[in-house]
Enzyme design. Structure first.
Site, PDB file in Angstrom:
ATOM      1  N   HIS A 308      12.543  -1.887  -2.803  1.00 50.92           N
ATOM      2  CA  HIS A 308      12.223  -2.546  -4.075  1.00 50.92           C
ATOM      3  C   HIS A 308      13.236  -3.650  -4.330  1.00 50.92           C
ATOM      4  O   HIS A 308      14.419  -3.517  -4.011  1.00 50.92           O
ATOM      5  CB  HIS A 308      12.248  -1.534  -5.225  1.00 50.92           C
ATOM      6  N   ASP A 366       4.779   1.883  -5.763  1.00 51.96           N
ATOM      7  CA  ASP A 366       3.514   1.290  -5.328  1.00 51.96           C
ATOM      8  C   ASP A 366       2.907   2.081  -4.166  1.00 51.96           C
ATOM      9  O   ASP A 366       1.683   2.228  -4.076  1.00 51.96           O
ATOM     10  CB  ASP A 366       3.729  -0.169  -4.903  1.00 51.96           C
TER      11      ASP A 366
END
Length: 432
Positions: A308, A366
């Site tokens: 991330h 995600d």
């Protein structure tokens, strides 16, 4: 708050300027450069605004190094485990967790605003039958100001409140109807006897010809997805909502702008990109090939859904989402779904392989949200609309905060101009 005992000194060509320091509740100190251009005739250069605080906010805090996400001071792990989405909506909107009476009132107000103006049906039917649900959502949400005239005056606190409730209530209906329209099924109206997540699932998957019972495991997983995506500080879509709002635009237009920004694959489309990657891999037997490609710096292939930009050690939302993924896959099974088999094997490798561990390429939110939505039966085209439904409360909370901020001005970033200097016009026959 401004720290009167500290200052930053900027020196240019022998001249110096003292810049105020501001101290946050938590996080790094901030240098206040608002008067820098007026006093020193210079700008700062910060593409993407990654080192610039565009506002002061009390809503969400992220510590990327520590892997921490706080909503109004509450850790996301506690909220996802012990709270539910509408309670989190109240927290983000009003600053504190509600008492029992406040929560009941808030839930009732949201529940009784989930229906859409009946004429909006005709607006849906103006889109091509194969329109992407996000395209439909951008249009329909932007058009809400044409249907709800009594909640567009941003200077009226009550109208701002009504607009907030309406959007939180109606976005699931809009997203579900966009999905139904895209697959040629009739619209399913909301029901007041269902909770927020269950209502959304029913509007997406029920048909008029038979009864539809929402599985509580799936409803809880959807509620967690919404909670974990409700806000995320000054990300691209939230900044877009604030920028649009700084011009005085009505709240429906601002949220439509946020939805448009969220549509980008680098933002809200990340979980869709993750599922498309899993489809490209295709089977568990091909995973070693793609792992080799991911480790090859000369190969353009990148593993989506790992690591991330903000969280440097782990994504706190992913820990909670992994639990939901395990519950959903345990309920629905992965044995007959090659895509989910690939996802589970990739997850195992990422958590054990030294390369992934050293590079901090952990499965992120995600990755897990994508496999949950896939297992539930959502097409990838619906992943970002679900993200938009979840993030609406964050956008509205940030928009309301911006409206009330006395320091807020219309957004007007400056630039580092590198084009041609001043030059005079020449007639066409005089140009070589």
């Amino acid at each position: 708050m401004v720290d009167k005992n500290r200052k930053a000194t900027l020196t240019i060509d022998g001249r110096s300027w003292d810049l105020p320091m501001r101290s946050p509740t938590v996080g790094p100190d901030v240098i206040d450069i608002r008067k820098l251009y007026g006093e020193a005739d210079v700008f700062t250069y910060d593409p993407g605004f990654t080192s610039t605080a565009s506002c002061a906010s009390t809503i969400t805090y992220i510590d990327g190094d520590a892997g921490e996400l706080l909503y109004r001071g509450y850790p996301i792990e506690q909220l996802a485990e012990r709270s539910h989405f509408l309670e989190v909506c109240f927290l983000l909107l009003y600053g504190d967790l509600p008492n029992a009476a406040q929560l009941e009132d808030f839930e009732n107000r949201v529940t009784r605003h989930t229906m859409l103006h009946e004429q909006i049906q005709y607006f849906f039917r103006g889109f091509r039958r194969d329109a992407h649900p996000m395209a439909t959502m951008v249009g329909v949400v932007g058009a809400m100001s044409a249907f709800y005239h009594d909640s567009t005056d941003i200077n009226d606190p009550w109208q701002r409140e009504v607009a907030a409730i309406r959007m939180i209530a109606k976005l699931p209906t809009i997203a579900a109807w966009a999905y139904k329209y895209s697959i040629g099924q009739p619209f399913v109206y909301p029901r007041n006897d269902l909770d927020y997540a269950s209502n959304f699932l029913r509007m997406c998957f029920a048909v008029p010809t038979e009864e539809y019972e929402v599985n509580p495991v799936l409803s809880r997983a959807m509620d967690r997805i919404m909670t974990l995506h409700a806000d995320h500080e000054q990300n691209a879509s939230t900044s877009t909502v604030r920028l649009a709002g700084s011009s005085g635009a009505n709240p429906f237009a601002c949220v439509a702008a946020g939805i448009a920004c969220l549509w980008g694959p680098a933002h809200g489309g990340a979980n869709q990109a993750c599922l498309e990657m899993l489809r490209e891999i295709g089977s568990v037997g091909r995973i070693p090939e793609f792992i080799r490609r991911a480790k090859d710096k000369d190969d353009p292939f990148r593993l989506m859904g790992f690591g991330h930009r903000v969280y440097k050690n782990f994504d706190p939302r992913a820990k909670v989402m992994k639990q939901s993924a395990d519950e959903v896959l345990g309920l629905l099974g992965v044995e007959n779904n090659p895509l989910l088999q690939v996802a589970k094997e990739l997850e195992r490798i990422a958590l054990e392989d030294a390369y992934f561990i050293d590079k901090k390429l952990y499965p992120n939110v995600d990755f897990y949200s994508g496999i949950i939505l896939e297992a539930m039966g959502f097409p990838t085209a619906m992943f970002t609309p679900i993200f938009a439904v979840s993030r609406t409360v964050g956008w509205i909370s940030q928009w309301k905060e911006m409206i009330a901020d006395k320091d807020q001005k219309i957004g007007r970033p400056r630039q580092l101009y590198v084009g041609a200097p001043r030059r005079d016009y020449r007639e066409v026959e005089d140009r070589s």
